[in-house]
Scaffold this motif. Structure first.
Motif, PDB file in Angstrom:
ATOM      1  N   THR A  78       0.606  -1.018   0.294  1.00  0.00           N
ATOM      2  CA  THR A  78       0.127   0.134  -0.091  1.00  0.00           C
ATOM      3  C   THR A  78       0.552   1.360  -0.058  1.00  0.00           C
ATOM      4  O   THR A  78       0.711   2.163  -0.577  1.00  0.00           O
TER       5      THR A  78
ATOM      6  N   TYR B 181     -10.447   2.778   6.291  1.00  0.00           N
ATOM      7  CA  TYR B 181      -9.996   2.500   4.803  1.00  0.00           C
ATOM      8  C   TYR B 181     -10.099   4.502   4.464  1.00  0.00           C
ATOM      9  O   TYR B 181     -10.890   4.740   4.561  1.00  0.00           O
ATOM     10  N   GLY B 182      -9.193   4.152   3.647  1.00  0.00           N
ATOM     11  CA  GLY B 182      -8.732   5.662   2.995  1.00  0.00           C
ATOM     12  C   GLY B 182      -8.578   6.882   3.735  1.00  0.00           C
ATOM     13  O   GLY B 182      -8.414   6.985   4.712  1.00  0.00           O
TER      14      GLY B 182
ATOM     15  N   SER C 299       0.656   4.596  -2.654  1.00  0.00           N
ATOM     16  CA  SER C 299      -0.527   5.471  -2.382  1.00  0.00           C
ATOM     17  C   SER C 299      -0.222   6.798  -3.289  1.00  0.00           C
ATOM     18  O   SER C 299       1.564   7.064  -3.564  1.00  0.00           O
TER      19      SER C 299
ATOM     20  N   SER D 262     -12.130  -1.488  -1.006  1.00  0.00           N
ATOM     21  CA  SER D 262     -10.900  -1.114  -1.561  1.00  0.00           C
ATOM     22  C   SER D 262     -11.566  -0.100  -2.486  1.00  0.00           C
ATOM     23  O   SER D 262     -10.666   0.345  -2.935  1.00  0.00           O
TER      24      SER D 262
ATOM     25  N   ILE E 157      -9.648   3.217  -1.625  1.00  0.00           N
ATOM     26  CA  ILE E 157      -8.190   3.611  -1.423  1.00  0.00           C
ATOM     27  C   ILE E 157      -7.956   3.509  -2.763  1.00  0.00           C
ATOM     28  O   ILE E 157      -7.063   3.141  -3.103  1.00  0.00           O
ATOM     29  N   THR E 158      -8.174   3.969  -3.344  1.00  0.00           N
ATOM     30  CA  THR E 158      -7.806   4.645  -4.683  1.00  0.00           C
ATOM     31  C   THR E 158      -7.504   6.575  -5.041  1.00  0.00           C
ATOM     32  O   THR E 158      -8.526   7.191  -3.858  1.00  0.00           O
TER      33      THR E 158
ATOM     34  N   THR F 274      -4.521   5.473   0.003  1.00  0.00           N
ATOM     35  CA  THR F 274      -3.997   4.331   0.087  1.00  0.00           C
ATOM     36  C   THR F 274      -3.823   3.989   1.837  1.00  0.00           C
ATOM     37  O   THR F 274      -4.121   2.553   2.300  1.00  0.00           O
TER      38      THR F 274
END
Length: 148
Positions: free
Chosen positions: A15, A72-73, A19, A99, A102-103, A60
């Motif tokens: 990650t 997350y994120g 990131s 998921s 975390i983009t 991320t």
């Protein structure tokens, strides 16, 4: 159990390598365009400050909590209540895969953060915001940023 810890550690290393860490002003522009400025009465400074203290603007960022859930994120949104992993017991109130939080595309994270603010006690969900941002002059957080 050790295998899970090793896999989690490897996941964290991967990650970090992939990131994206936004600048304060880039986030200010993204957040402003997404309608976060004064969303439910919270200024843009609140959102920028909160994202800094929750993730240091790292898209991320992942934090494993004592209960086994994961934040997350960029907004550190929790897997147990707000998003879906492979496990079945999550509530998934944001109707999104963890998921997707975390983009580099912050759309799902912003939509979910808005839902959290709307359905809970405002920004009190985020401990970083409560500790470092609540009740403070946050005008400095967007200072020098061309937010229009």
């Amino acid at each position: 159990m050790k295998a899970i810890g090793v896999l989690a550690l490897i996941g964290c290393v991967v990650t970090v390598i992939e990131s994206k860490i936004y600048s304060r002003c880039k986030l200010a522009k993204i957040f402003s365009r997404a309608g976060l400025d004064n969303y439910r009465g919270f200024s843009l400074g609140n959102w920028i400050c909160m994202a800094y203290y929750e993730s240091h603007y790292n898209t991320t960022a992942q934090t494993v909590l004592e209960d086994g859930s994961i934040d997350y994120g960029i907004f550190q949104i929790n897997s147990y209540t707000w998003c879906r992993t492979e496990k079945q017991q999550q509530k998934n109130h944001c109707h999104v895969a963890c998921s997707a939080l975390i983009t580099d595309d912050l759309t799902d994270a912003i939509i979910c953060a808005k839902k959290i603010v709307k359905e809970t006690e405002g920004m009190n969900y985020w401990q970083g915001w409560k500790k470092y941002c609540e009740g403070r002059d946050l005008s400095e957080w967007k200072k020098g940023c061309d937010v229009s």
